[in-house]
Design a protein around this motif. Structure first.
Motif, PDB file in Angstrom:
ATOM      1  N   HIS A   1       0.930  -1.178  -0.073  1.00  0.00           N
ATOM      2  CA  HIS A   1      -0.005  -0.026  -0.240  1.00  0.00           C
ATOM      3  C   HIS A   1       0.861   1.282   0.006  1.00  0.00           C
TER       4      HIS A   1
ATOM      5  N   GLN B   1       1.563  -0.625  -4.863  1.00  0.00           N
ATOM      6  CA  GLN B   1       0.290  -0.278  -4.868  1.00  0.00           C
ATOM      7  C   GLN B   1      -0.025   1.210  -4.460  1.00  0.00           C
TER       8      GLN B   1
ATOM      9  N   GLU C   1      -3.578   3.123  -4.066  1.00  0.00           N
ATOM     10  CA  GLU C   1      -4.171   3.491  -2.798  1.00  0.00           C
ATOM     11  C   GLU C   1      -4.262   5.125  -2.852  1.00  0.00           C
TER      12      GLU C   1
ATOM     13  N   LYS D   1      -8.167   7.020  -2.048  1.00  0.00           N
ATOM     14  CA  LYS D   1      -8.338   7.916  -1.107  1.00  0.00           C
ATOM     15  C   LYS D   1      -8.945   9.001  -1.540  1.00  0.00           C
TER      16      LYS D   1
ATOM     17  N   ARG E   1     -10.129   6.867   4.951  1.00  0.00           N
ATOM     18  CA  ARG E   1      -9.625   5.626   4.696  1.00  0.00           C
ATOM     19  C   ARG E   1      -8.059   5.693   5.051  1.00  0.00           C
TER      20      ARG E   1
ATOM     21  N   GLN F   1      -4.813   3.598   6.474  1.00  0.00           N
ATOM     22  CA  GLN F   1      -4.270   2.304   6.765  1.00  0.00           C
ATOM     23  C   GLN F   1      -2.837   2.458   7.323  1.00  0.00           C
TER      24      GLN F   1
END
Length: 136
Positions: free
Chosen positions: A91, A95, A99, A103, A121, A123
């Motif tokens: 992430h 990615q 990601e 968002k 969102r 992470q």
């Protein structure tokens, strides 16, 4: 994005060694901490031997039994093999673009519905990054 979601920068703390590498030349270590921290005389609470023995040093209060790198205060040896551990977390590595697009889409969706206070969102990098750091 950061003006709507300032805490988002916390997700990318593990990347700082790579992102700011040209400014870190000549330094043995780099690190990050929370914005509400003031760091003073480091030798009063972290020894040179500790920094020499470990690639990553982290401290926190109240959850010492948990094995993860703390976003509040973590110091890394300034070496490419240490500064690139984050690249094994999709992430924030492979990615990352996906990601970030997710968002942005989430923020636009919430704002188009007139929702001002919406869950972000978020992470945390602490989980994946911690796992990668201790399993290398």
């Amino acid at each position: 994005m950061f003006d709507k979601w300032p805490r988002l920068v916390a997700e990318y703390k593990p990347t700082f060694g790579a992102v700011f590498s040209k400014y870190l030349n000549g330094y043995s270590h780099w690190g990050y901490c929370d914005l509400d921290m003031v760091v003073g005389n480091l030798p009063l609470f972290v020894s040179r031997a500790e920094l020499e023995q470990h690639d990553i040093v982290t401290y926190s209060f109240g959850d010492q039994e948990a094995l993860y790198l703390r976003g509040q205060w973590t110091v890394h040896r300034n070496e490419p093999r240490v500064s690139s551990v984050w690249q094994r977390c999709d992430h924030i590595a492979g990615q990352l673009q996906k990601e970030l697009l997710l968002k942005v889409a989430w923020v636009r969706r919430m704002e188009s519905r007139g929702i001002a206070n919406y869950p972000k969102r978020f992470q945390s990098a602490e989980g994946c990054y911690s796992h990668q750091a201790v399993s290398r």
